[in-house]
Design an enzyme around this catalytic site. Structure first.
Site, PDB file in Angstrom:
ATOM      1  N   PHE A   1       0.973  -1.164  -0.208  1.00  0.00           N
ATOM      2  CA  PHE A   1      -0.319  -0.121   0.045  1.00  0.00           C
ATOM      3  C   PHE A   1       1.249   0.971  -0.206  1.00  0.00           C
ATOM      4  O   PHE A   1       1.450   1.576   0.859  1.00  0.00           O
ATOM      5  CB  PHE A   1      -0.816  -0.305   1.471  1.00  0.00           C
ATOM      6  CG  PHE A   1      -1.384   1.288   1.007  1.00  0.00           C
ATOM      7  CD1 PHE A   1      -3.263   1.567   0.415  1.00  0.00           C
ATOM      8  CD2 PHE A   1      -1.300   2.421   2.286  1.00  0.00           C
ATOM      9  CE1 PHE A   1      -3.750   2.408   0.290  1.00  0.00           C
ATOM     10  CE2 PHE A   1      -2.529   4.160   1.682  1.00  0.00           C
ATOM     11  CZ  PHE A   1      -3.445   3.803   1.417  1.00  0.00           C
TER      12      PHE A   1
ATOM     13  N   ASP B   1       9.474   2.951   2.038  1.00  0.00           N
ATOM     14  CA  ASP B   1       7.894   3.615   2.643  1.00  0.00           C
ATOM     15  C   ASP B   1       7.926   3.064   3.741  1.00  0.00           C
ATOM     16  O   ASP B   1       7.133   2.605   4.446  1.00  0.00           O
ATOM     17  CB  ASP B   1       6.934   2.800   1.457  1.00  0.00           C
ATOM     18  CG  ASP B   1       5.511   3.286   1.769  1.00  0.00           C
ATOM     19  OD1 ASP B   1       5.365   4.689   2.863  1.00  0.00           O
ATOM     20  OD2 ASP B   1       4.365   3.806   0.850  1.00  0.00           O
TER      21      ASP B   1
ATOM     22  N   LYS C   1       1.953   9.770   8.012  1.00  0.00           N
ATOM     23  CA  LYS C   1       1.760   9.329   9.967  1.00  0.00           C
ATOM     24  C   LYS C   1       1.909   9.209  10.980  1.00  0.00           C
ATOM     25  O   LYS C   1       1.701  10.746  11.095  1.00  0.00           O
ATOM     26  CB  LYS C   1       0.979   7.733   9.656  1.00  0.00           C
ATOM     27  CG  LYS C   1       0.727   7.301   8.257  1.00  0.00           C
ATOM     28  CD  LYS C   1       0.014   5.701   8.800  1.00  0.00           C
ATOM     29  CE  LYS C   1      -1.543   5.720   7.689  1.00  0.00           C
ATOM     30  NZ  LYS C   1      -0.458   4.912   6.561  1.00  0.00           N
TER      31      LYS C   1
HETATM   32  C1  LIG Z   1      -0.663   5.339   5.001  1.00  0.00           C
HETATM   33  C2  LIG Z   1       0.212   4.683   4.177  1.00  0.00           C
HETATM   34  C3  LIG Z   1       0.469   5.441   2.846  1.00  0.00           C
HETATM   35  C4  LIG Z   1      -0.560   7.393   2.898  1.00  0.00           C
HETATM   36  O1  LIG Z   1       0.055   7.635   3.295  1.00  0.00           O
HETATM   37  P1  LIG Z   1      -1.590   8.602   3.184  1.00  0.00           P
HETATM   38  O2  LIG Z   1      -1.430  10.435   4.469  1.00  0.00           O
HETATM   39  O3  LIG Z   1      -2.805   8.194   3.598  1.00  0.00           O
HETATM   40  O4  LIG Z   1      -1.243   9.724   2.051  1.00  0.00           O
HETATM   41  C5  LIG Z   1       1.541   4.842   2.372  1.00  0.00           C
HETATM   42  N1  LIG Z   1       2.421   4.543   2.573  1.00  0.00           N
HETATM   43  C6  LIG Z   1       1.776   3.695   3.561  1.00  0.00           C
HETATM   44  C7  LIG Z   1       3.306   2.343   3.702  1.00  0.00           C
HETATM   45  C8  LIG Z   1       1.021   4.036   4.406  1.00  0.00           C
HETATM   46  O5  LIG Z   1       0.853   3.002   5.322  1.00  0.00           O
END
Ligand SMILES: *Cc1c(COP(=O)(O)O)cnc(C)c1O
Length: 387
Positions: free
Chosen positions: A129, A214, A243
């Protein structure tokens, strides 16, 4: 009342949240919830922590917003601190995880255009994700998104996670980067194997590819080290944060090595890059994590949660307890019904699939909070599925 004005995107319970404090949320009826989602792995220091409300009000009175065209001191201080406590040299700030990942994707394509005969393909992973912009949705490996919003942004190749041979087969002269979450969060709490990550690093060296982590979910102490790459003994070329970095304030960052300081004016930007209020917040979150024993707490509470889940296995069909730090998952049938029953009883936990529960509390969670979690969870699970 008035909820009809919101564009529908997600099913929500009727509760309207009005107040948060530490591990707890309250709705308009005064009902209290023990929060083991913590704003979706966001509220690293809990709800409305005093250090953040003070930093926010102080900065708001001093300089709320300057302009992306000028330096401001909190921007310089926070970027300097991030480079000091990580293996990276350069920082770009944004407001959401997806925006940070877009920056990483653009930087990889820029690198390909400049140094690798216009190579642009990025290898990403099934069940990954990376966000909800069009490019980050295209990078994401969620099976349900395959046919959504066609045509997708081209240039993303999805390989099975932890399958080094598949990655080797996917590399072509067009490949420019490999992008992964070191622990897949939304996909169900699956950690990359150390040998897999080491193998990816070697492939990157061999083929002149960038390794992109990421760490939007795994960064900022979530896995028990400040950044998750520290568990793997590898240095990625690019890392994204989101986050927890803002502890509830919208903030994200993309970090890279000095060799990748290759954007030219106009290539990349954003109205809120390095916005002073967000910068003050990020620096406060970082200092609190580093100076208040937060990482020790994450590791201690990981052990406690895993021990209590393991004990629960003797009376309930819980399997595959997994994860790092305070990003913990386990499998049980009826996960969504269990999470809904917990919500009724004033406990917030996440079912990230019909068979997986994910526990992602604020990093300041205490022993008492964890015993309270099990006090609610255990009777609900055993009543449904008791052995
Ligand atoms: C939540 C998340 C995102 C997206 O972050 P947003 O602030 O919702 O755009 C991207 N990568 C990972 C691994 C995430 O958990």
């Amino acid at each position: 009342m008035g909820k009809e004005a919101l564009l529908f995107t997600v099913k929500r319970p009727d509760a309207v949240m009005v107040k948060g404090d530490g591990m707890y949320l309250w709705d308009t009826t005064g009902k209290q919830y023990l929060d083991f989602i913590g704003g979706w792995a966001v509220n690293a220091l809990g709800h409305s922590p005093k250090v953040l409300s003070e930093a926010i009000s102080d900065q708001a009175k001093t300089l709320l917003n300057a302009s992306p065209a000028y330096y401001n001191q909190p921007m310089i201080d926070f970027a300097t601190a991030l480079t000091q406590y990580s293996c990276f040299d350069k920082v770009f700030f944004g407001s959401s995880g997806a925006e940070a990942n877009e920056g990483a994707i653009k930087l990889a394509r820029k690198y390909g255009a400049k140094f690798k005969q216009n190579a642009f393909e990025i290898i990403t992973f099934e069940k990954s994700f990376h966000g909800r912009t069009l490019a980050t949705m295209s990078a994401t490996g969620k099976a349900q998104w395959k046919s959504l919003y066609e045509p997708k942004v081209p240039g993303f190749i999805h390989c099975p996670f932890n399958d080094l041979e598949a990655v080797k087969r996917a590399i072509t002269p067009n490949t420019v980067a490999i992008m992964l979450e070191p622990v897949q969060g939304e996909g169900g709490v699956f950690s990359a194997d150390p040998s897999f990550v080491q193998g990816l690093k070697n492939l990157c060296k061999e083929h002149q590819l960038l390794l992109i982590f990421d760490e939007v979910q795994t960064g900022f102490g979530r896995t028990g080290t400040l950044f998750c790459y520290e568990h793997y003994n590898v240095k990625p070329d690019i890392m994204t944060l989101g986050k927890g970095i803002g502890g509830g304030f919208p903030l994200s960052a993309m970090l890279c090595t000095k060799e990748l300081d290759i954007f030219e004016p106009g290539d990349q930007g954003g109205t809120y890059m390095g916005q002073p209020l967000a910068m003050r917040v990020g620096l406060t979150v970082l200092n609190t994590i580093l100076n208040e024993g937060v990482l020790d707490n994450v590791n201690r509470q990981h052990d406690l949660i895993v021990r209590l889940l393991t004990e629960l296995q003797s009376v309930a069909p819980i399997t595959n307890i997994r994860g790092k730090g305070l990003l913990i998952g386990f499998d049980i049938d009826g996960a969504q019904d269990i999470a809904a029953a917990c919500f009724e009883k004033g406990l917030i936990i996440n079912a990230c699939s019909p068979t997986t529960i994910r526990i992602i509390p604020p990093l300041i969670v205490s022993d008492d909070d964890i015993h309270a979690l099990f006090g609610i969870l255990k009777p609900i699970i055993t009543a449904r599925t008791g052995l």
